[in-house]
Design a protein around this motif. Structure first.
Motif, PDB file in Angstrom:
ATOM      1  N   ALA A   1       0.802  -1.197  -0.186  1.00 51.01           N
ATOM      2  CA  ALA A   1      -0.025   0.084  -0.088  1.00 51.01           C
ATOM      3  C   ALA A   1       0.866   1.313   0.043  1.00 51.01           C
ATOM      4  O   ALA A   1       0.633   2.327  -0.504  1.00 51.01           O
TER       5      ALA A   1
ATOM      6  N   ILE B   1      -9.078   3.260   1.427  1.00 53.31           N
ATOM      7  CA  ILE B   1      -8.320   3.854   0.375  1.00 53.31           C
ATOM      8  C   ILE B   1      -8.891   4.913  -0.587  1.00 53.31           C
ATOM      9  O   ILE B   1      -9.861   4.616  -1.062  1.00 53.31           O
TER      10      ILE B   1
ATOM     11  N   GLY C   1      -4.287   0.318  -5.095  1.00 55.04           N
ATOM     12  CA  GLY C   1      -3.192  -0.330  -5.289  1.00 55.04           C
ATOM     13  C   GLY C   1      -2.856  -0.628  -6.945  1.00 55.04           C
ATOM     14  O   GLY C   1      -3.553  -0.314  -7.571  1.00 55.04           O
TER      15      GLY C   1
END
Ligand SMILES: *Cc1c(COP(=O)(O)O)cnc(C)c1O
Length: 379
Positions: A174, A290, A295
């Protein structure tokens, strides 16, 4: 043996200090530096200017109070764990951890009388049940390999807090650009700087960052006694990579999001695993954890097993097959034969890892170029 500063302007790029030892003016200076009353360095295995500079920047990025830069990502994990456990202690670990971390816990620590309980850390009830017996550490990865499962760090941190266990989060997939585990309640975050943070496949380095200074001193002591010093040149390169980290990660993630949809439309691809797609089990968690595409890693599956993967690689020299990740260039890996080589068939099946799986680490090239390479690989 002194370096004369014969100029008064100062260098914009930091110098590399390759010195393994530092000269002190007298015994009083030794005491001042040893006690921390004065800034300075004595012996490079303990600390040196390039590690200190890199560590400061990484602590800021992770929003931590201390950092220990070590020889590799594994060194950072090992030093942190050894700082916390002793013989007879118990660790709870995700059953999807990086292969070498799994071996460290399951083989090395087992030899020292420290046991590990493996569990599916995506299932919080399982973790809660495992925590009924005392455990010093719970270890998870923010995004796992190769199934790209996400850890619900906030909820795990709550459980750990109640049980007085340290939550250790390996954030390598990450990076602090996407997730800052310490802000979500983790006790220590680990990054393999070898991967996205270094970003150019030219260093081997790791860092541990945490909140409580006492633990930081303890981790630094383990790293120096067990001999895990970071190379000054590697620290210098990693430091140079930091200003472009967010740019690189965001661009690679945007590419990955687009490619995951594109791959799912290719007729020779039977499955695409990407947490930004609604068919991924952690799609909602990814959105919560996120901002933006989750990613740069994509796992996809070809119908013909190992032979089909082999053919893909031969047809696709533009995407090098190399068992690492996080380069500016797109690369691919083969979980069944590299990261999970020593995992038995039954475990592979339980984790869902098949012989037709390819793991892509998407880079920052133009999307059209990556698609062109993949298309020739898919034939
Ligand atoms: C590569 C990696 C590590 C180990 O890092 P090294 O720098 O190779 O020692 C640990 N965790 C994850 C998730 C990794 O990908």
């Amino acid at each position: 043996m002194s370096v004369d500063r014969s100029f008064s302007s100062h260098p914009v790029a930091p110098p590399i200090y390759t010195s393994s030892v530092y000269a002190l003016t007298d015994l009083d200076m030794l005491e001042r530096i040893s006690s921390g009353a004065e800034a300075g360095f004595i012996y490079a295995r303990d600390n040196h200017p390039n590690a200190a500079l890199l560590g400061q920047e990484l602590a800021k990025l992770e929003n931590g109070q201390w950092s220990v830069v070590a020889a590799s990502g594994m060194a950072a994990i090992v030093a942190t764990v050894l700082a916390v456990v002793k013989g007879g202690d118990r660790i709870i670990a995700s059953d999807q951890l990086y292969g070498r971390t799994t071996q460290f816990l399951g083989q090395e620590l087992a030899r020292l009388g420290i046991t590990t309980t493996w569990c599916d850390t995506s299932n919080l009830q399982t973790v809660e049940a495992a925590l009924k017996d005392a455990a010093q550490i719970v270890i998870v990865e923010t995004i796992s390999n190769p199934m790209l499962r996400l850890a619900d760090i906030e909820k795990l941190a709550e459980l750990c807090h109640r049980s007085n266990s340290l939550l250790l989060v390996d954030n390598t997939f990450a990076t602090p650009t996407l997730v800052r585990p310490l802000d979500l309640g983790a006790g220590v975050v680990i990054e393999s700087l070898t991967k996205l943070i270094g970003g150019h496949s030219d260093i081997t380095l790791g860092v541990a960052v945490g909140k409580h200074e006492d633990l930081g001193k303890n981790v630094a002591t383990r790293a120096t006694i067990w001999g895990m010093p970071a190379s000054p040149f590697d620290c210098w390169l990693a430091h140079r990579s930091l200003p472009t980290l967010a740019l690189r990660v965001r661009t690679a993630c945007e590419n990955a999001a687009q490619l995951s949809d594109w791959l799912s439309q290719q007729k020779n691809v039977t499955r695409v695993i990407y947490p930004g797609r609604s068919d991924h089990p952690d799609f909602e968690l990814a959105q919560r954890l996120i901002a933006g595409p989750p990613g740069n890693m994509i796992t996809f599956e070809l119908p013909g097993g190992r032979a089909a993967v082999n053919q893909f690689m031969k047809r696709c020299p533009g995407i090098p097959f190399c068992p690492s990740l996080g380069d500016t260039a797109t690369t691919c890996s083969y979980p069944s034969g590299t990261s999970h080589r020593y995992v038995d068939a039954e475990t592979k099946q339980r984790l869902g890892i098949t012989d037709g799986m390819i793991r892509l680490s998407v880079g920052i090239e133009s999307l059209a170029d990556i698609q062109k390479h993949l298309a020739s690989g898919l034939g």
